[in-house]
Enzyme design. Structure first.
Site, PDB file in Angstrom:
ATOM      1  N   TYR A  59     -26.521  61.482 -48.407  1.00 27.94           N
ATOM      2  CA  TYR A  59     -25.334  61.871 -47.611  1.00 27.94           C
ATOM      3  C   TYR A  59     -25.366  63.373 -47.328  1.00 27.94           C
ATOM      4  CZ  TYR A  59     -20.710  62.071 -45.675  1.00 27.94           C
ATOM      5  OH  TYR A  59     -19.681  62.262 -44.801  1.00 27.94           O
ATOM      6  N   ARG A 113     -26.612  59.744  -8.300  1.00 27.49           N
ATOM      7  CA  ARG A 113     -26.179  61.090  -8.677  1.00 27.49           C
ATOM      8  C   ARG A 113     -25.549  61.700  -7.438  1.00 27.49           C
ATOM      9  NH1 ARG A 113     -26.537  62.111 -14.370  1.00 27.49           N
ATOM     10  NH2 ARG A 113     -24.610  61.115 -13.793  1.00 27.49           N
ATOM     11  N   PHE A 166     -19.044  56.917 -13.355  1.00 28.65           N
ATOM     12  CA  PHE A 166     -20.315  56.339 -12.926  1.00 28.65           C
ATOM     13  C   PHE A 166     -20.889  55.343 -13.932  1.00 28.65           C
ATOM     14  CE2 PHE A 166     -23.066  58.846 -15.716  1.00 28.65           C
ATOM     15  CZ  PHE A 166     -22.224  59.905 -16.046  1.00 28.65           C
ATOM     16  N   LYS A 204     -34.001  63.870 -24.593  1.00 23.91           N
ATOM     17  CA  LYS A 204     -34.851  64.153 -23.429  1.00 23.91           C
ATOM     18  C   LYS A 204     -36.123  64.880 -23.912  1.00 23.91           C
ATOM     19  CE  LYS A 204     -30.618  63.600 -21.423  1.00 23.91           C
ATOM     20  NZ  LYS A 204     -29.418  63.264 -22.212  1.00 23.91           N
ATOM     21  N   PHE A 215     -22.671  69.520 -14.946  1.00 25.67           N
ATOM     22  CA  PHE A 215     -23.212  68.260 -15.444  1.00 25.67           C
ATOM     23  C   PHE A 215     -22.028  67.440 -15.936  1.00 25.67           C
ATOM     24  CE2 PHE A 215     -24.940  65.192 -18.398  1.00 25.67           C
ATOM     25  CZ  PHE A 215     -25.773  64.538 -17.509  1.00 25.67           C
ATOM     26  N   THR A 216     -22.130  66.131 -15.762  1.00 21.56           N
ATOM     27  CA  THR A 216     -20.987  65.230 -15.984  1.00 21.56           C
ATOM     28  C   THR A 216     -20.306  65.419 -17.348  1.00 21.56           C
ATOM     29  OG1 THR A 216     -22.601  63.584 -16.696  1.00 21.56           O
ATOM     30  CG2 THR A 216     -21.872  63.468 -14.402  1.00 21.56           C
ATOM     31  N   ASP A 232     -27.776  75.131 -21.944  1.00 20.10           N
ATOM     32  CA  ASP A 232     -27.947  73.680 -22.079  1.00 20.10           C
ATOM     33  C   ASP A 232     -29.458  73.488 -22.082  1.00 20.10           C
ATOM     34  OD1 ASP A 232     -28.400  71.015 -21.815  1.00 20.10           O
ATOM     35  OD2 ASP A 232     -26.707  70.643 -20.478  1.00 20.10           O
TER      36      ASP A 232
HETATM   37  N1  PM9 Z   1     -28.087  63.296 -19.498  1.00 19.22           N
HETATM   38  C1  PM9 Z   1     -29.084  61.698 -18.062  1.00 19.22           C
HETATM   39  O1  PM9 Z   1     -29.360  60.517 -17.805  1.00 19.22           O
HETATM   40  C2  PM9 Z   1     -27.703  60.866 -19.992  1.00 19.22           C
HETATM   41  C3  PM9 Z   1     -26.280  60.582 -19.710  1.00 19.22           C
HETATM   42  S1  PM9 Z   1     -25.664  60.853 -18.102  1.00 19.22           S
HETATM   43  C4  PM9 Z   1     -26.349  59.608 -17.225  1.00 19.22           C
HETATM   44  O2  PM9 Z   1     -29.488  62.644 -17.365  1.00 19.22           O
HETATM   45  C5  PM9 Z   1     -27.674  67.462 -19.695  1.00 19.22           C
HETATM   46  C6  PM9 Z   1     -28.345  68.396 -18.744  1.00 19.22           C
HETATM   47  C7  PM9 Z   1     -27.937  66.101 -19.657  1.00 19.22           C
HETATM   48  C8  PM9 Z   1     -27.250  65.228 -20.550  1.00 19.22           C
HETATM   49  C9  PM9 Z   1     -27.422  63.849 -20.476  1.00 19.22           C
HETATM   50  C10 PM9 Z   1     -26.335  65.813 -21.470  1.00 19.22           C
HETATM   51  C11 PM9 Z   1     -25.586  64.973 -22.433  1.00 19.22           C
HETATM   52  C12 PM9 Z   1     -26.113  67.154 -21.452  1.00 19.22           C
HETATM   53  N2  PM9 Z   1     -26.778  67.955 -20.575  1.00 19.22           N
HETATM   54  O3  PM9 Z   1     -26.452  62.046 -23.123  1.00 19.22           O
HETATM   55  O4  PM9 Z   1     -24.865  63.087 -24.689  1.00 19.22           O
HETATM   56  O5  PM9 Z   1     -28.824  65.656 -18.773  1.00 19.22           O
HETATM   57  O6  PM9 Z   1     -27.251  63.126 -25.222  1.00 19.22           O
HETATM   58  O7  PM9 Z   1     -26.425  64.517 -23.424  1.00 19.22           O
HETATM   59  C13 PM9 Z   1     -28.291  62.001 -19.220  1.00 19.22           C
HETATM   60  P1  PM9 Z   1     -26.215  63.119 -24.160  1.00 19.22           P
END
Ligand code: PM9
Length: 462
Positions: free
Chosen positions: A78, A388, A454, A264, A130-131, A221
């Protein structure tokens, strides 16, 4: 006859395949049924109904044998797991940040950062929204302001660094609101919504100078920082002899902290972190992580996940890996350009982005051309892409839709997953859809969730 000298050297994947996952082929009739059942939203398809999955490069990477072996070294304690300390060492060594807070994925880090640093009414300038990032800024009471260069909004503009920040836009915001209202500038690497476009080090250095003058922090980011470093190595003067590892470290050194979706660049299926240099911010974030994610030495992850991430970070900054990773994206993009398909140029780092406004000029943006095109591509071949454009952009605080200039379909390439033959099959499908594009009609939204619509919105054909 004189012997011909061979000078051409192509890139190839710096790995061989040890295990495969079989894919299911479907018929056009099955796909028509599946996409209708999914409300014409590719996020709502079952993955077993997909042939080639280009929905996202997030968490869809193939891990190496070293990473899989690392899973067996998971210390599922833990508190104080040895994998946390391995991850901390990797973050310090490859990114240079002092303090680490692991999170379950990128948005976990965005939530904690936003809650720690943003006060209601604050302004957060960034190189395109970014979303999830913008949503967490807004939920904390902040207001996002786009400061990316204008060229980024034009899909055919060939600027080599379309992720760059327009310093005049930043200065205007400082002048209007005052530096005290700006907790940090959010700088994304290989800007996702602009089509995977990089920021130049020269631009980041100039931004650093400007922000230092005003006492404003820079938060990176760093989700796709190594891909950005590859473009710097290839395009920016003075960097062709530097390693990606060295460029990544230099990028990070110009910032005060970072949020990371390790799903990523860092080649894992789950994981993320917040990293900062300021002890005070670290202490507040470390306290907050126990509310939302888990203890500060695991942040919502298993020990084995942190181990795979630590190994993935090291693999992600290899020059050979990155040449093949971005090389594959460029291979697909160039094939589509040759076929006359309108895509965002220069070709981006993590995917090829089709310009849906140019592909479907007869479909109004209010009828979701990119959403309709993603559904048409799936129906044609079982290739899953994603929208997008206007659906991803969502609504402003006053309820009006954002209508972004870029209305794109993203063909996102998972790392180390597909072959060149898959890229050829994808191209053939897009070419086929392009030659029949006049038959594609717009969509009407029939269900709209409040946040990040989306992911879950449903549509019907007009
Ligand atoms: N990006 C992508 O597919 C996954 C979710 S949105 C469809 O591109 C950036 C630049 C990203 C991102 C996620 C996140 C969030 C932050 N910044 O998905 O929570 O491209 O791990 O990261 C997606 P998490």
């Amino acid at each position: 006859m004189a012997k011909k000298t061979i000078t051409k050297r192509s890139w190839a994947e710096p790995f061989k395949i040890k295990m495969v996952e079989l894919l299911k082929m479907t018929t056009p009739e099955q796909r028509l049924k599946s996409i209708a059942a999914a409300g014409y939203n590719t996020f709502l398809l079952k993955s077993e109904d997909v042939y080639i999955d280009l929905l996202t490069d997030s968490g869809t990477n193939a891990m190496s044998d070293r990473q899989w072996a690392g899973l067996m070294l998971g210390d599922e304690a833990y508190a104080g797991s040895r994998n946390y300390y391995h991850l901390e060492t990797a973050v310090k060594k490859f990114y240079g940040y002092k303090y680490l807070i692991p999170t379950h994925q990128g948005r976990g880090a965005e939530n904690i950062l936003s809650k720690c640093m943003i006060k209601p009414g604050d302004i957060i300038p960034g190189n395109m929204y970014f979303t999830t990032t913008r949503l967490h800024q807004e939920l904390a009471g902040g207001i996002f302001e786009d400061v990316i260069i204008d060229e980024a909004h034009d899909s055919f503009n060939l600027h080599p660094f379309k992720g760059n920040i327009d310093l005049n836009k930043v200065e205007a915001i400082i002048k209007k609101h005052g530096a005290a209202k700006i907790p940090y500038i959010c700088v994304a690497t290989t800007v996702n919504m602009a089509g995977g476009q990089p920021i130049a080090l020269e631009n980041l250095k100039a931004l650093r100078k400007l922000t230092e003058k005003h006492g404003i922090k820079i938060i990176l980011d760093m989700t796709r920082v190594a891909e950005n470093a590859y473009f710097i190595q290839q395009r920016e003067k003075g960097y062709s002899n530097k390693s990606i590892a060295a460029i990544v470290k230099e990028i990070c050194s110009l910032t005060d902290g970072a949020t990371m979706s390790a799903k990523k660049d860092a080649l894992v299926n789950i994981g993320g972190f917040l990293a900062v240099n300021d002890k005070k911010v670290f202490e507040e974030a470390r306290n907050m992580v126990v509310i939302y994610e888990g203890l500060h030495t695991y942040g919502g992850l298993a020990g084995r996940d942190m181990e795979a991430m630590a190994i993935g970070i090291e693999e992600s900054v290899s020059d050979d890996h990155m040449a093949a990773r971005v090389g594959q994206v460029i291979y697909l993009g160039e094939k589509l350009i040759d076929a006359g398909v309108p895509i965002v140029q220069p070709i981006g780092g993590h995917g090829v982005f089709i310009d849906a406004k140019k592909f479907l000029p007869h479909v109004k943006q209010a009828q979701f051309p990119a959403q309709a095109l993603a559904a048409a591509i799936y129906t044609d071949s079982g290739v899953r892409t994603m929208e997008r454009g206007v659906v991803s952009a969502g609504r402003k605080a006053n309820g009006e839709n954002y209508f972004p200039k870029l209305e794109l379909v993203r063909l996102t390439i998972p790392r180390r997953v597909y072959t060149q033959a898959h890229m050829d099959v994808i191209t053939e499908s897009i070419e086929h859809v392009y030659s029949n594009r006049k038959k594609i009609k717009g969509l009407q939204m029939i269900y709209e969730p409040k946040y990040l619509r989306f992911f879950q919105a449903r549509f019907k054909p007009i």
